[in-house]
Design an enzyme around this catalytic site. Structure first.
Site, PDB file in Angstrom:
ATOM      1  N   ILE A   1      46.862  51.625  45.009  1.00 22.00           N
ATOM      2  CA  ILE A   1      45.440  51.946  45.033  1.00 22.00           C
ATOM      3  C   ILE A   1      44.743  50.943  44.123  1.00 22.00           C
ATOM      4  O   ILE A   1      44.986  50.921  42.915  1.00 22.00           O
ATOM      5  CB  ILE A   1      45.163  53.374  44.509  1.00 22.00           C
ATOM      6  CG1 ILE A   1      46.006  54.404  45.240  1.00 22.00           C
ATOM      7  CG2 ILE A   1      43.679  53.688  44.585  1.00 22.00           C
ATOM      8  CD1 ILE A   1      45.694  54.535  46.706  1.00 22.00           C
ATOM      9  N   THR A   2      43.932  50.094  44.694  1.00 22.25           N
ATOM     10  CA  THR A   2      43.252  49.087  43.883  1.00 22.25           C
ATOM     11  C   THR A   2      41.764  49.091  44.182  1.00 22.25           C
ATOM     12  O   THR A   2      41.344  49.213  45.323  1.00 22.25           O
ATOM     13  CB  THR A   2      43.808  47.683  44.158  1.00 22.25           C
ATOM     14  OG1 THR A   2      43.610  47.383  45.538  1.00 22.25           O
ATOM     15  CG2 THR A   2      45.287  47.585  43.835  1.00 22.25           C
ATOM     16  N   ASN A   3      40.993  49.021  43.152  1.00 26.92           N
ATOM     17  CA  ASN A   3      39.553  48.880  43.270  1.00 26.92           C
ATOM     18  C   ASN A   3      38.989  48.534  41.893  1.00 26.92           C
ATOM     19  O   ASN A   3      39.716  48.460  40.916  1.00 26.92           O
ATOM     20  CB  ASN A   3      38.898  50.152  43.854  1.00 26.92           C
ATOM     21  CG  ASN A   3      39.201  51.383  43.040  1.00 26.92           C
ATOM     22  OD1 ASN A   3      39.423  51.304  41.847  1.00 26.92           O
ATOM     23  ND2 ASN A   3      39.204  52.528  43.691  1.00 26.92           N
ATOM     24  N   THR A   4      37.690  48.341  41.820  1.00 26.19           N
ATOM     25  CA  THR A   4      37.089  47.969  40.542  1.00 26.19           C
ATOM     26  C   THR A   4      36.452  49.167  39.845  1.00 26.19           C
ATOM     27  O   THR A   4      35.653  49.001  38.945  1.00 26.19           O
ATOM     28  CB  THR A   4      36.026  46.876  40.754  1.00 26.19           C
ATOM     29  OG1 THR A   4      35.053  47.372  41.683  1.00 26.19           O
ATOM     30  CG2 THR A   4      36.646  45.605  41.298  1.00 26.19           C
ATOM     31  N   SER A   5      36.804  50.378  40.253  1.00 28.42           N
ATOM     32  CA  SER A   5      36.245  51.571  39.635  1.00 28.42           C
ATOM     33  C   SER A   5      37.007  51.907  38.355  1.00 28.42           C
ATOM     34  O   SER A   5      37.827  51.139  37.870  1.00 28.42           O
ATOM     35  CB  SER A   5      36.300  52.745  40.607  1.00 28.42           C
ATOM     36  OG  SER A   5      37.649  53.139  40.785  1.00 28.42           O
TER      37      SER A   5
END
Length: 64
Positions: free
Chosen positions: A4-8
């Site tokens: 799970i990758t994101n900038t959050s």
């Protein structure tokens, strides 16, 4: 393995890890810098760089 990758802030990844652990899965989370608490039953590896994250993921992954 699920990535799970994101900038959050990482809340979704932590929630998924908690839900998986509660469902009986063996969960190891590789996490960048965050103040979020790790849920019971979730193993956590803290990293500070992309290189460390790649190394940790490869070291803990099992072949499919």
């Amino acid at each position: 393995m699920r990535s799970i990758t994101n900038t959050s802030l990482g809340k979704m990844g932590f929630a998924l890890a908690r839900a998986a652990a509660e469902a009986g899965a063996t969960v190891t989370m590789v996490a960048g810098p965050t103040s979020l608490a790790t849920s019971a039953g979730v193993a956590r590896i803290d990293v500070t760089s992309a290189a460390q994250m790649a190394e940790a993921v490869l070291a803990t992954s099992s072949p499919v």
